[in-house]
Every structure is written in structure tokens, then in C-alpha cells.
Design a protein around this motif. Sequence first.
Motif, PDB file in Angstrom:
ATOM      1  N   GLY A 230      -5.327  -0.150  -2.129  1.00 24.40           N
ATOM      2  CA  GLY A 230      -4.255   0.794  -2.416  1.00 24.40           C
ATOM      3  C   GLY A 230      -4.636   1.809  -3.479  1.00 24.40           C
ATOM      4  O   GLY A 230      -5.721   1.761  -4.070  1.00 24.40           O
ATOM      5  N   ARG A 231      -3.707   2.701  -3.729  1.00 25.90           N
ATOM      6  CA  ARG A 231      -3.918   3.763  -4.721  1.00 25.90           C
ATOM      7  C   ARG A 231      -2.884   3.623  -5.827  1.00 25.90           C
ATOM      8  O   ARG A 231      -1.684   3.561  -5.566  1.00 25.90           O
ATOM      9  CB  ARG A 231      -3.784   5.125  -4.049  1.00 25.90           C
ATOM     10  N   VAL A 232      -3.378   3.536  -7.064  1.00 28.58           N
ATOM     11  CA  VAL A 232      -2.460   3.496  -8.192  1.00 28.58           C
ATOM     12  C   VAL A 232      -1.717   4.827  -8.260  1.00 28.58           C
ATOM     13  O   VAL A 232      -2.315   5.897  -8.071  1.00 28.58           O
ATOM     14  CB  VAL A 232      -3.218   3.226  -9.510  1.00 28.58           C
ATOM     15  N   HIS A 233      -0.416   4.739  -8.511  1.00 30.54           N
ATOM     16  CA  HIS A 233       0.451   5.931  -8.488  1.00 30.54           C
ATOM     17  C   HIS A 233      -0.109   7.055  -9.360  1.00 30.54           C
ATOM     18  O   HIS A 233      -0.501   6.845 -10.506  1.00 30.54           O
ATOM     19  CB  HIS A 233       1.843   5.531  -8.981  1.00 30.54           C
ATOM     20  N   ARG A 234      -0.213   8.248  -8.768  1.00 30.76           N
ATOM     21  CA  ARG A 234      -0.671   9.472  -9.421  1.00 30.76           C
ATOM     22  C   ARG A 234      -2.171   9.465  -9.712  1.00 30.76           C
ATOM     23  O   ARG A 234      -2.651  10.250 -10.534  1.00 30.76           O
ATOM     24  CB  ARG A 234       0.115   9.745 -10.708  1.00 30.76           C
ATOM     25  N   ARG A 235      -2.898   8.579  -9.060  1.00 33.91           N
ATOM     26  CA  ARG A 235      -4.359   8.624  -9.134  1.00 33.91           C
ATOM     27  C   ARG A 235      -4.901   8.947  -7.743  1.00 33.91           C
ATOM     28  O   ARG A 235      -4.255   8.705  -6.740  1.00 33.91           O
ATOM     29  CB  ARG A 235      -4.933   7.296  -9.627  1.00 33.91           C
ATOM     30  N   ASP A 236      -6.126   9.453  -7.725  1.00 36.58           N
ATOM     31  CA  ASP A 236      -6.698   9.896  -6.448  1.00 36.58           C
ATOM     32  C   ASP A 236      -7.532   8.818  -5.768  1.00 36.58           C
ATOM     33  O   ASP A 236      -7.664   8.824  -4.543  1.00 36.58           O
ATOM     34  CB  ASP A 236      -7.573  11.143  -6.662  1.00 36.58           C
ATOM     35  N   THR A 237      -8.127   7.921  -6.537  1.00 36.80           N
ATOM     36  CA  THR A 237      -9.070   6.960  -5.961  1.00 36.80           C
ATOM     37  C   THR A 237      -8.357   5.757  -5.349  1.00 36.80           C
ATOM     38  O   THR A 237      -7.311   5.317  -5.832  1.00 36.80           O
ATOM     39  CB  THR A 237     -10.055   6.461  -7.027  1.00 36.80           C
ATOM     40  N   ILE A 238      -8.964   5.246  -4.275  1.00 35.66           N
ATOM     41  CA  ILE A 238      -8.493   4.008  -3.640  1.00 35.66           C
ATOM     42  C   ILE A 238      -9.176   2.829  -4.333  1.00 35.66           C
ATOM     43  O   ILE A 238     -10.387   2.842  -4.558  1.00 35.66           O
ATOM     44  CB  ILE A 238      -8.826   3.999  -2.134  1.00 35.66           C
ATOM     45  N   GLN A 239      -8.396   1.805  -4.670  1.00 36.45           N
ATOM     46  CA  GLN A 239      -8.929   0.644  -5.384  1.00 36.45           C
ATOM     47  C   GLN A 239      -8.624  -0.649  -4.624  1.00 36.45           C
ATOM     48  O   GLN A 239      -7.838  -0.661  -3.676  1.00 36.45           O
ATOM     49  CB  GLN A 239      -8.324   0.577  -6.798  1.00 36.45           C
ATOM     50  N   GLN A 240      -9.268  -1.721  -5.098  1.00 34.35           N
ATOM     51  CA  GLN A 240      -9.069  -3.042  -4.510  1.00 34.35           C
ATOM     52  C   GLN A 240      -8.472  -3.981  -5.556  1.00 34.35           C
ATOM     53  O   GLN A 240      -8.908  -3.973  -6.719  1.00 34.35           O
ATOM     54  CB  GLN A 240     -10.403  -3.615  -4.013  1.00 34.35           C
ATOM     55  N   PHE A 241      -7.509  -4.797  -5.119  1.00 32.78           N
ATOM     56  CA  PHE A 241      -6.847  -5.736  -6.015  1.00 32.78           C
ATOM     57  C   PHE A 241      -6.885  -7.128  -5.368  1.00 32.78           C
ATOM     58  O   PHE A 241      -6.278  -7.330  -4.302  1.00 32.78           O
ATOM     59  CB  PHE A 241      -5.399  -5.315  -6.282  1.00 32.78           C
ATOM     60  N   ALA A 242      -7.604  -8.048  -5.985  1.00 31.94           N
ATOM     61  CA  ALA A 242      -7.654  -9.424  -5.477  1.00 31.94           C
ATOM     62  C   ALA A 242      -6.300 -10.083  -5.750  1.00 31.94           C
ATOM     63  O   ALA A 242      -5.870 -10.163  -6.912  1.00 31.94           O
ATOM     64  CB  ALA A 242      -8.777 -10.209  -6.156  1.00 31.94           C
ATOM     65  N   LEU A 243      -5.626 -10.542  -4.703  1.00 33.20           N
ATOM     66  CA  LEU A 243      -4.241 -11.004  -4.866  1.00 33.20           C
ATOM     67  C   LEU A 243      -4.120 -12.220  -5.772  1.00 33.20           C
ATOM     68  O   LEU A 243      -3.082 -12.426  -6.399  1.00 33.20           O
ATOM     69  CB  LEU A 243      -3.635 -11.313  -3.491  1.00 33.20           C
ATOM     70  N   HIS A 244      -5.169 -13.046  -5.872  1.00 37.67           N
ATOM     71  CA  HIS A 244      -5.042 -14.233  -6.724  1.00 37.67           C
ATOM     72  C   HIS A 244      -5.028 -13.875  -8.215  1.00 37.67           C
ATOM     73  O   HIS A 244      -4.704 -14.719  -9.048  1.00 37.67           O
ATOM     74  CB  HIS A 244      -6.181 -15.222  -6.443  1.00 37.67           C
ATOM     75  N   ARG A 245      -5.343 -12.619  -8.554  1.00 35.37           N
ATOM     76  CA  ARG A 245      -5.289 -12.185  -9.958  1.00 35.37           C
ATOM     77  C   ARG A 245      -3.948 -11.546 -10.306  1.00 35.37           C
ATOM     78  O   ARG A 245      -3.744 -11.122 -11.448  1.00 35.37           O
ATOM     79  CB  ARG A 245      -6.423 -11.198 -10.253  1.00 35.37           C
ATOM     80  N   ALA A 246      -3.061 -11.435  -9.342  1.00 37.85           N
ATOM     81  CA  ALA A 246      -1.729 -10.863  -9.594  1.00 37.85           C
ATOM     82  C   ALA A 246      -0.777 -11.980 -10.006  1.00 37.85           C
ATOM     83  O   ALA A 246      -0.653 -12.991  -9.314  1.00 37.85           O
ATOM     84  CB  ALA A 246      -1.212 -10.156  -8.346  1.00 37.85           C
ATOM     85  N   GLU A 247      -0.119 -11.798 -11.133  1.00 41.42           N
ATOM     86  CA  GLU A 247       0.817 -12.818 -11.617  1.00 41.42           C
ATOM     87  C   GLU A 247       2.205 -12.647 -11.017  1.00 41.42           C
ATOM     88  O   GLU A 247       2.932 -13.624 -10.837  1.00 41.42           O
ATOM     89  CB  GLU A 247       0.887 -12.789 -13.140  1.00 41.42           C
ATOM     90  N   SER A 248       2.577 -11.426 -10.697  1.00 41.46           N
ATOM     91  CA  SER A 248       3.884 -11.175 -10.090  1.00 41.46           C
ATOM     92  C   SER A 248       3.848  -9.852  -9.353  1.00 41.46           C
ATOM     93  O   SER A 248       2.968  -9.016  -9.577  1.00 41.46           O
ATOM     94  CB  SER A 248       5.003 -11.176 -11.139  1.00 41.46           C
ATOM     95  N   ALA A 249       4.812  -9.678  -8.457  1.00 46.86           N
ATOM     96  CA  ALA A 249       4.914  -8.444  -7.681  1.00 46.86           C
ATOM     97  C   ALA A 249       6.376  -8.140  -7.412  1.00 46.86           C
ATOM     98  O   ALA A 249       7.207  -9.049  -7.317  1.00 46.86           O
ATOM     99  CB  ALA A 249       4.148  -8.563  -6.369  1.00 46.86           C
ATOM    100  N   ALA A 250       6.680  -6.857  -7.292  1.00 42.03           N
ATOM    101  CA  ALA A 250       8.049  -6.419  -6.989  1.00 42.03           C
ATOM    102  C   ALA A 250       7.967  -5.040  -6.345  1.00 42.03           C
ATOM    103  O   ALA A 250       6.943  -4.359  -6.420  1.00 42.03           O
ATOM    104  CB  ALA A 250       8.897  -6.375  -8.255  1.00 42.03           C
ATOM    105  N   PHE A 251       9.056  -4.643  -5.709  1.00 36.04           N
ATOM    106  CA  PHE A 251       9.141  -3.289  -5.168  1.00 36.04           C
ATOM    107  C   PHE A 251       9.524  -2.337  -6.295  1.00 36.04           C
ATOM    108  O   PHE A 251      10.426  -2.636  -7.089  1.00 36.04           O
ATOM    109  CB  PHE A 251      10.165  -3.223  -4.040  1.00 36.04           C
ATOM    110  N   SER A 252       8.852  -1.213  -6.362  1.00 36.26           N
ATOM    111  CA  SER A 252       9.128  -0.263  -7.446  1.00 36.26           C
ATOM    112  C   SER A 252      10.380   0.560  -7.183  1.00 36.26           C
ATOM    113  O   SER A 252      10.912   1.186  -8.091  1.00 36.26           O
ATOM    114  CB  SER A 252       7.928   0.685  -7.621  1.00 36.26           C
ATOM    115  N   GLY A 253      10.830   0.580  -5.915  1.00 34.59           N
ATOM    116  CA  GLY A 253      11.989   1.391  -5.557  1.00 34.59           C
ATOM    117  C   GLY A 253      11.613   2.763  -5.036  1.00 34.59           C
ATOM    118  O   GLY A 253      12.488   3.560  -4.699  1.00 34.59           O
ATOM    119  N   ARG A 254      10.292   3.038  -4.961  1.00 35.47           N
ATOM    120  CA  ARG A 254       9.826   4.322  -4.435  1.00 35.47           C
ATOM    121  C   ARG A 254       9.109   4.119  -3.109  1.00 35.47           C
ATOM    122  O   ARG A 254       8.515   3.063  -2.867  1.00 35.47           O
ATOM    123  CB  ARG A 254       8.877   5.014  -5.421  1.00 35.47           C
ATOM    124  N   GLU A 255       9.150   5.140  -2.286  1.00 39.11           N
ATOM    125  CA  GLU A 255       8.415   5.105  -1.027  1.00 39.11           C
ATOM    126  C   GLU A 255       6.923   5.262  -1.303  1.00 39.11           C
ATOM    127  O   GLU A 255       6.521   6.028  -2.189  1.00 39.11           O
ATOM    128  CB  GLU A 255       8.906   6.239  -0.118  1.00 39.11           C
TER     129      GLU A 255
END
Length: 363
Positions: A230-255
Motif C-alpha cells: 500500500g501507499r502511506v497517505h500523501r506519499r508517492d512510494t508503494i511500501q510493504q507492511f508485514a501483517l504480523h508487525r501490526a498491533e492494531s488496525a481500523a478504518f480511517s473513515g476515508r476512501e
Amino acid sequence: MAKKKTKATSKKAGKKKRVSARPTRVAKKKIGYDDSALRLIATLQYIPTEAPGVTTAQINEMHNQHGGEISLRTTQRDLNSLEKIFDIKKSGKKSPRWYWEYKQGIAVIPAHDQFSALTWNLLEQYLEPLLPWPMRSSISPHFATARHVLEQGSTPRLDRWRSSVRIIPSNLQLRQPRVEESVTRIVYEGIWHGEQITLHYRKRGADSTGRYDIDPCGIVVRGNIVYLVGRVHRRDTIQQFALHRAESAAFSGREADIPEDFDLDEYIREGNFNYVQGEEVDLVLRMDNYVAQHLVECPINETQQVVPAGDNECEVHVRVVDTQQLRWWLQGYGSRLRVLAPDSLKSWLREEIETLQDYYARE
């Protein structure tokens, strides 16, 4: 009088003949709900695979939406009858909700024979470890059904087959890291609905988590690791995030704002998961014929050529991209393989060997 009676009789007979041809056509139109067996099958299909389930009224409404005009009372009787046979459960008393409990797996129509059950059993053993956690929970009832069929119908031939087939990894197999189920659910739903995701994510080697608003572009399973691309909001580069390193997730409310020209397959082909170290190179290796036999049977790619080099040795010529994965592979052969070209890889291997020599010399 006799003539009239005969004529009336023939008309009556003719009328019977015309009527007798109709029921088949009429029955075909209504067979879905006039046939109680098919109605019961449809009822089973409307029951979800997990809690909280659906109410009797909701199931009745689904029947009506599909052309079956049946009463709520009929649906109630059907559910009470099915509960005695199948692993369906209801929660609550005033307005119970129905769902599958799966004590012995899911009811499959048509039922498993031993061969299909064996196929599912093999999938469970060798595919399940690669599946994300939510996928495992949704498919586990099918695995349970297959196990039940095999346990109930054990035969010498079946037992012999089950004890005679094994799949083993070609490399050191590491255990799959645990991913929070809520994280995976949010990520998958975010991709499905096109919603931006907020991850509280700990980078590799970091002491604390950071907040990232991510526009999710895709999911890639590499080995036993699940990555969010995915792409971090307002950045141009595509990045990778290993899901086992995420402690929590939620919807930001934006498309989610996905780049229009992004293509996941192209992103992978460009080597973003192989950790590219350089450009495409003409790799030349020398090894003995015994070691090279593996590459003869399983070529690196379509450009590979193997030519004799004398003294029971051969050379392997192949065009590849210089990646970290390639370098790990070369190191794995140790002294049984020599890199003749390119010079960049020869220099890198020489430095690695010198570092190891210094390390072991100090012990």
C-alpha cells in the motif's frame, strides 16, 4: 341416446388427455419450493457459517425473495426438524438466530466419498499453514468434514495411502508468525471496499509502534509471511507492511486513493519482493556434474544453458536479476559452487568469505 353417450364419453376422455399433459410443466416451475426436500436444502444454504447468525424471519424472507411463498410457521418447523439432524444451533429464545456449529464438520451435498475426503485432508496438512487466519476459520469446517469421513470409513487401502504420501519443504521451514485476526479482517475488508486503513505498526528493529494511514493496494503471501502492499497517505512510494508487525488496525473513515496505474503483478515482476541489489546480469557458475544435475532437472529460467567444462565439471550460463534472494541461494551451495561472472558478485562473495574467516579466526 347411445350415440350421445358415446360422444360425451369421447369428449370427456379427450379432456382428461389434455389435462394429463399439464402437471409436468407446472411442477417444473414450482419444484424449488413445492418440493419440501429442496426447500429444506435451500434453508440450510441460508444459514451462515458462524455466529451471530440469522433469524427465522430473515430466512423466511430469503425464501420469499427467491420465489418461495411459504409461511413463517413453515420455516420454523423446517428449522426445528433440521436442528435434529444437522449441526445448526440457535442462540437466544425470544428471537433466536441460527448458525452452523460444526461439531463434525460442514454438511456437504453431494457428500464426500473417501477419495474427495482424502484430497481435502491433504489440503489441510500442506495448504492450511500457508493460509491467513481468517481463511483458515472459514475453510476449517470442510477440513473437519473430511476428517470425519475418513475416520468413519477407514479401510486397509485408505490407511495404506494416508501413510504413504508426504510433502516436505525444500528449505528450512520456519513457523508462521501470529497475525491478529482483527488486523487481517480490517485489511482484507479495506481492500474489498476500497477504504483507507489506519495501522499501528512496529517497523523491524523499532522499539515502538507508529501510526500509518495506508491506501491498501493488495495482499501478497510470500512464504509464510503475509504482506499488505500500500501507499502511506500523501506519499508517492508503494511500501510493504508485514501483517504480523501490526498491533492494531481500523478504518480511517476515508476512501482509499489507489494510484490508477498501479498493477500488483507488475509490482511483483519488477522485483519488489526479491530485494533487488543491481541490474540484470549474465551469471556464470562452475560446479561438478553431480551438483549441476539439480539445475539440469530444475532450470533457473528459460535462458539457462549448461555446458561441459572438463574434469567432471560444467558451467551454467543464465541471465538473472541480481537480488538478495539470488545471493542467499549462491551462499547456500558453499564451496560446491564458484561464481565466474559477473565481477560484482565475485567481489561480494569474496568479501563475505573474508568476513567469515575473520569471525571464526577470533574464536
